[in-house]
Design an enzyme around this catalytic site. Structure first.
Site, PDB file in Angstrom:
ATOM      1  CE  LYS A  78     121.346 -66.404  67.801  1.00  0.00           C
ATOM      2  NZ  LYS A  78     121.701 -66.789  69.175  1.00  0.00           N
ATOM      3  CB  SER A 134     122.713 -66.052  73.211  1.00  0.00           C
ATOM      4  OG  SER A 134     124.062 -65.680  73.158  1.00  0.00           O
ATOM      5  CB  SER A 186     124.726 -64.436  70.110  1.00  0.00           C
ATOM      6  OG  SER A 186     123.935 -65.581  70.358  1.00  0.00           O
TER       7      SER A 186
HETATM    8  N1  GLN Z   1     127.978 -64.550  75.565  1.00  0.00           N
HETATM    9  C1  GLN Z   1     128.231 -65.961  75.538  1.00  0.00           C
HETATM   10  C2  GLN Z   1     129.347 -66.273  74.579  1.00  0.00           C
HETATM   11  O1  GLN Z   1     129.800 -65.384  73.925  1.00  0.00           O
HETATM   12  C3  GLN Z   1     126.984 -66.716  75.237  1.00  0.00           C
HETATM   13  C4  GLN Z   1     126.660 -66.776  73.801  1.00  0.00           C
HETATM   14  C5  GLN Z   1     125.443 -67.601  73.518  1.00  0.00           C
HETATM   15  O2  GLN Z   1     124.671 -67.920  74.420  1.00  0.00           O
HETATM   16  N2  GLN Z   1     125.290 -67.965  72.261  1.00  0.00           N
HETATM   17  O3  GLN Z   1     129.771 -67.387  74.473  1.00  0.00           O
END
Ligand code: GLN
Length: 487
Positions: free
Chosen positions: A78, A177, A153
């Site tokens: 990532k 995410s 994400s």
């Molecule tokens: N969807 C969540 C957010 O937008 C989690 C994102 C993540 O885990 N990086 O904060």
């Protein structure tokens, strides 16, 4: 069988039996990335030259008798993990051309273990999102249906693995995410206990929640790579001094019975999607083949987890992202008139809409006069949520839940409705607030798109999660399904 259909475990045995070299495997995946990345936009920066250098070095090490478990196996990272030789964008215009002066502990450990990095994958900008649509580099697409999001994400990592462009990938999970994109793309994803994996060199979103982990085809594959990722790191002040088990061996042990699995009553309500409910019932039937007992668990403060998370995460983000000011590194606006203009235009031009929204919410929640009403209150509720889980784990070994309220949604469907987007994290964020380990594994399909089953474990008990997931996968083949165009 084509190399991209092999699991990580079988690629390992091909290397060990010298039926294949790391260079051959790497070239195979690089060719697939070259041909197919445009369709799914999984990689922001593929790194073919570096990959081949690492693959040759791995083959050399093997020729000299090195038989390290991950030696020569490919992985995608990532693009939130800093890498010294390759740009790290975090999906943002702010870091579009940023080359970090040092590498993250995660990528460094996997490099030392002999893994070959195929490149850096797409993500929501600064990991804020549930669909990969907030990336400056455009959305990734779900390999099961290109009109749908791969989740976020870590959507680029999920799309890369599901499209068979990499056999495994790193991700990070601040509020879901890893688990949510794993669910949307039919993968097995694991978010370890907070503190298990070093955050050094992992670009910070919400430091008390962020945790690195993996997305792969199966529990076995994830377990194979996980031990090398984990362990104490003196450079991360929240890194845990817990011994790291051999997770792969843990998956292979005979079933420990009896096992008590908790079902949170707050999740299994009338609001639960019917397909999700049916698929979870099917999964429970599979798990019942062993001496498993299902019991309801009360987690009374669970319903407060979305508002709590969406205060704490933006508050921490507003503090973490203050470093992007056009002075130290990253994007700088043209011809600043004075210091204030430099800050203002750099941040205005460098950040996307969702990041700005979070920074505004977070700054507001932390400001004098509101801190007690919002931020402190959220921290207090967080303790209650954590305590609920601690109490629940006095009576159960594992908690079972859906990973997501539905399967993947269409690209664009939730883009203009942030609250709807935030609600898609309803089953995942509590785990991060409590700092627990959890995983998502494929449990079936609906309309051609996968659904994920979530298993939540007690602190530092990733082994039990991986073990149970492996048992489930030994009786099901959801994790072996491959999207149509990936043959
Ligand atoms: N969807 C969540 C957010 O937008 C989690 C994102 C993540 O885990 N990086 O904060």
């Amino acid at each position: 069988m084509a190399l991209h259909h092999e699991s990580l475990v079988s690629l390992q045995s091909l290397l060990r039996s010298k039926k294949c070299s790391s260079v051959e495997i790497t070239q195979h995946f690089l060719k697939r990335i070259e041909q197919q990345n445009d369709a799914v936009n999984a990689f922001i920066t593929p790194t073919p030259e570096q990959a081949l250098i690492q693959a040759r070095a791995a083959d050399q090490r093997r020729a000299e008798g090195d038989d390290s478990p991950l030696l020569g196996l490919p992985i995608a990272h990532k693009d939130i993990f800093c890498t010294e030789q390759v740009r790290t964008t975090c999906g943002s215009r702010m870091l579009k051309d940023f080359i970090s002066p040092y590498s993250s502990t995660v990528t460094e450990r996997l490099d030392h273990a002999g893994m070959v990095s195929l490149g850096k994958t797409n993500l929501d900008e600064f990991a804020m999102g549930s669909s990969t649509e907030t990336s400056y580099f455009g959305p990734s697409r779900n390999p099961w249906n290109h009109d749908y999001v791969p989740g976020g994400s870590s959507g680029g990592s999920a799309a890369a693995v599901a499209a068979r462009l990499a056999p495994i990938a790193t991700g990070t999970d601040t509020g879901g995410s890893i688990r949510q994109p794993a669910a949307f793309c039919g993968l097995t994803g694991l978010k370890p206990t907070y503190g298990r994996v070093s955050r050094w060199g992992m670009i910070a979103f919400a430091s008390s929640l962020d945790q690195g982990g993996l997305l792969g085809y199966s529990a076995e594959d994830v377990a194979l790579a996980l031990s090398s990722l984990c362990g104490f790191d003196p450079r991360d002040g929240t890194s845990a001094r817990e011994p790291v088990p051999d997770f792969f061996t843990a998956t292979q042990c005979p079933f420990r019975t009896p096992l008590t699995i908790g079902l949170p009553t707050a999740f299994f309500t009338d609001e639960l999607n019917e397909t999700v409910r049916t698929l979870i019932e099917d999964a429970k039937t599979v798990l019942s083949k062993w001496n498993v007992r299902f019991v309801p668990v009360e987690l009374p403060h669970l319903s407060l987890s979305i508002p709590t998370y969406y205060l704490i995460a933006p508050a921490e983000a507003s503090s973490n992202l203050s470093r992007f000011d056009g002075v130290r590194f990253g994007y700088r606006c043209d011809n600043p008139q004075n210091l204030h203009d430099l800050y203002q235009r750099t941040r205005q031009e460098g950040f996307g809409r969702e990041v700005k929204r979070r920074l505004l919410i977070g700054t507001y929640a932390l400001s004098a006069g509101y801190y007690d009403a919002y931020y402190r209150k959220a921290q207090q509720v967080r303790q209650l949520i954590k305590r609920d889980f601690v109490t629940a784990f006095e009576n159960v070994d594992i908690i079972l839940a859906p990973s997501t309220p539905s399967n993947a949604f269409r690209i664009g469907e939730k883009r203009d409705d942030p609250v709807d987007m935030y609600l898609s994290d309803i089953y995942t964020v509590a785990v991060n607030l409590a700092g627990l380990p959890a995983m998502s594994l494929p449990m079936g399909f609906h309309n051609g798109l996968p659904h994920g089953l979530q298993l939540i474990g007690n602190y530092f008990d990733e082994s039990s999660l991986l073990h149970l997931a492996h048992q489930y996968q030994s009786l099901t083949d959801w994790h072996k399904q491959i999207p149509r165009d990936c043959d």
